[in-house]
Design a protein around this motif. Structure first.
Motif, PDB file in Angstrom:
ATOM      1  N   LEU A 185     -11.563   7.906  -7.585  1.00  0.00           N
ATOM      2  CA  LEU A 185     -10.478   7.042  -6.535  1.00  0.00           C
ATOM      3  C   LEU A 185     -10.654   7.624  -5.315  1.00  0.00           C
ATOM      4  CD1 LEU A 185      -7.001   6.340  -8.789  1.00  0.00           C
ATOM      5  CD2 LEU A 185      -9.217   4.650  -8.322  1.00  0.00           C
ATOM      6  N   PRO A 186     -11.031   6.591  -4.231  1.00  0.00           N
ATOM      7  CA  PRO A 186     -10.846   6.951  -3.086  1.00  0.00           C
ATOM      8  C   PRO A 186      -9.280   7.866  -2.551  1.00  0.00           C
ATOM      9  CG  PRO A 186     -10.644   4.859  -2.641  1.00  0.00           C
ATOM     10  CD  PRO A 186     -10.810   5.636  -3.911  1.00  0.00           C
ATOM     11  N   LEU A 192      -4.925   7.581   3.864  1.00  0.00           N
ATOM     12  CA  LEU A 192      -4.943   6.684   3.061  1.00  0.00           C
ATOM     13  C   LEU A 192      -5.079   6.933   1.386  1.00  0.00           C
ATOM     14  CD1 LEU A 192      -8.361   4.864   2.901  1.00  0.00           C
ATOM     15  CD2 LEU A 192      -7.896   5.884   0.444  1.00  0.00           C
ATOM     16  N   ALA A 193      -4.331   6.544   0.416  1.00  0.00           N
ATOM     17  CA  ALA A 193      -4.479   6.859  -0.943  1.00  0.00           C
ATOM     18  C   ALA A 193      -4.447   5.961  -1.466  1.00  0.00           C
ATOM     19  CB  ALA A 193      -2.825   7.392  -0.756  1.00  0.00           C
ATOM     20  N   TRP A 203      -4.683  -0.266  -6.706  1.00  0.00           N
ATOM     21  CA  TRP A 203      -4.159  -0.466  -5.032  1.00  0.00           C
ATOM     22  C   TRP A 203      -4.573   0.973  -4.447  1.00  0.00           C
ATOM     23  CZ3 TRP A 203      -1.652   3.727  -3.454  1.00  0.00           C
ATOM     24  CH2 TRP A 203      -1.404   4.752  -4.934  1.00  0.00           C
ATOM     25  N   LEU A 204      -4.238  -0.002  -3.677  1.00  0.00           N
ATOM     26  CA  LEU A 204      -4.563   1.110  -1.732  1.00  0.00           C
ATOM     27  C   LEU A 204      -3.458   1.552  -1.004  1.00  0.00           C
ATOM     28  CD1 LEU A 204      -8.034   2.006  -0.304  1.00  0.00           C
ATOM     29  CD2 LEU A 204      -6.403   1.130   1.418  1.00  0.00           C
ATOM     30  N   GLY A 219     -12.966   0.746   5.050  1.00  0.00           N
ATOM     31  CA  GLY A 219     -14.260   0.360   4.584  1.00  0.00           C
ATOM     32  C   GLY A 219     -15.292   1.302   3.951  1.00  0.00           C
ATOM     33  N   GLN A 220     -14.925   2.023   4.289  1.00  0.00           N
ATOM     34  CA  GLN A 220     -15.024   3.664   2.940  1.00  0.00           C
ATOM     35  C   GLN A 220     -15.046   3.580   1.999  1.00  0.00           C
ATOM     36  OE1 GLN A 220     -15.432   6.917   4.842  1.00  0.00           O
ATOM     37  NE2 GLN A 220     -16.880   7.087   6.366  1.00  0.00           N
TER      38      GLN A 220
END
Length: 239
Positions: A185-186, A192-193, A203-204, A219-220
């Motif tokens: 996960l990014p 950002l989490a 979720w983000l 975007g990434q």
């Protein structure tokens, strides 16, 4: 079917085969007292990307009336709908109430982000709006897999507290459902989490002092999640 003040520009196919459509508001923005409804249905095997042409400018009302926007999405098995609108910008004194509900059949895929400015920051209107409320629900095969409620009222809440805006001017949320289980996960510490809930939805959350910085990180992360969950190639959006 479409009715002013919202219009839909004729969709066209991207190189990856996804059908892209824009929702356009040709007026000066969303006005207090407006009630807009958007209904989208995606059939089996279809791939749809829904965008807005520009930021949504939420204007105040002379009589403190709410601007209301309701979006309802349905996606059939094997279909995919992605909704990535431009930023919402609430002007000083504005009031905005939004509901987004996505109903997915088993085997359907869905992704969306929502980005918010804390007002017209460059105009000195940070946190001067009256109220901003947004609720997002995602249902899959008759089971609710995601629920998120945001209700911001600057005059009665300390929105700059740690864990909320923390002095930042831009924030974003996102959810993706369906597809494969992600291997990674990014994340961008301090900005950002992301995570995966018990129902399998990803979720983000993101916040930043700069709009362009937020957009770049979002975007990434979005493309990484699309690749992990849907096996999708990067979007090549043409405006």
């Amino acid at each position: 079917m479409q009715k002013a003040p919202l219009m839909v520009i004729r969709p066209f196919a991207l190189p990856c085969g996804t059908l892209m459509a824009f929702i356009v508001n040709p007026t000066g923005g969303v006005l207090g007292g407006d009630h807009a409804e958007v209904r989208v249905s995606v059939g089996p095997g279809a791939r749809v990307l829904l965008l807005t042409q520009s930021a949504t400018r939420i204007q105040p009302s002379q009589v403190d009336a709410d601007a209301v926007q309701d979006l309802h999405f349905t996606v059939a098995a094997g279909g995919r709908l992605e909704y990535y609108p431009e930023r919402n910008i609430p002007f000083a004194g504005s009031r905005f109430l939004q509901t987004i509900r996505a109903e997915l059949e088993a085997g359907a895929e869905f992704g969306m982000t929502e980005t918010l400015a804390a007002g017209r920051v460059a105009m000195g209107e940070r946190l001067m709006f009256g109220r901003y409320r947004s609720q997002v629900e995602v249902w899959q095969a008759g089971r609710r897999v995601y629920l998120d409620r945001v209700d911001l009222q600057p005059t009665t809440q300390h929105l700059d507290a740690p864990g909320l805006l923390g002095g930042r001017a831009y924030s974003a949320t996102g959810v993706w459902a369906g597809g494969q289980s992600p291997q990674t996960l990014p994340a961008a510490p301090g900005m950002l989490a992301s995570g995966r809930n018990a129902a399998g939805a990803v979720w983000l959350r993101s916040a930043a002092h700069s709009g362009p910085d937020l957009d770049a990180a979002l975007g990434q992360a979005r493309e990484a999640l699309r690749r992990e969950l849907f096996g999708a190639t990067p979007l090549q959006i043409r405006r």
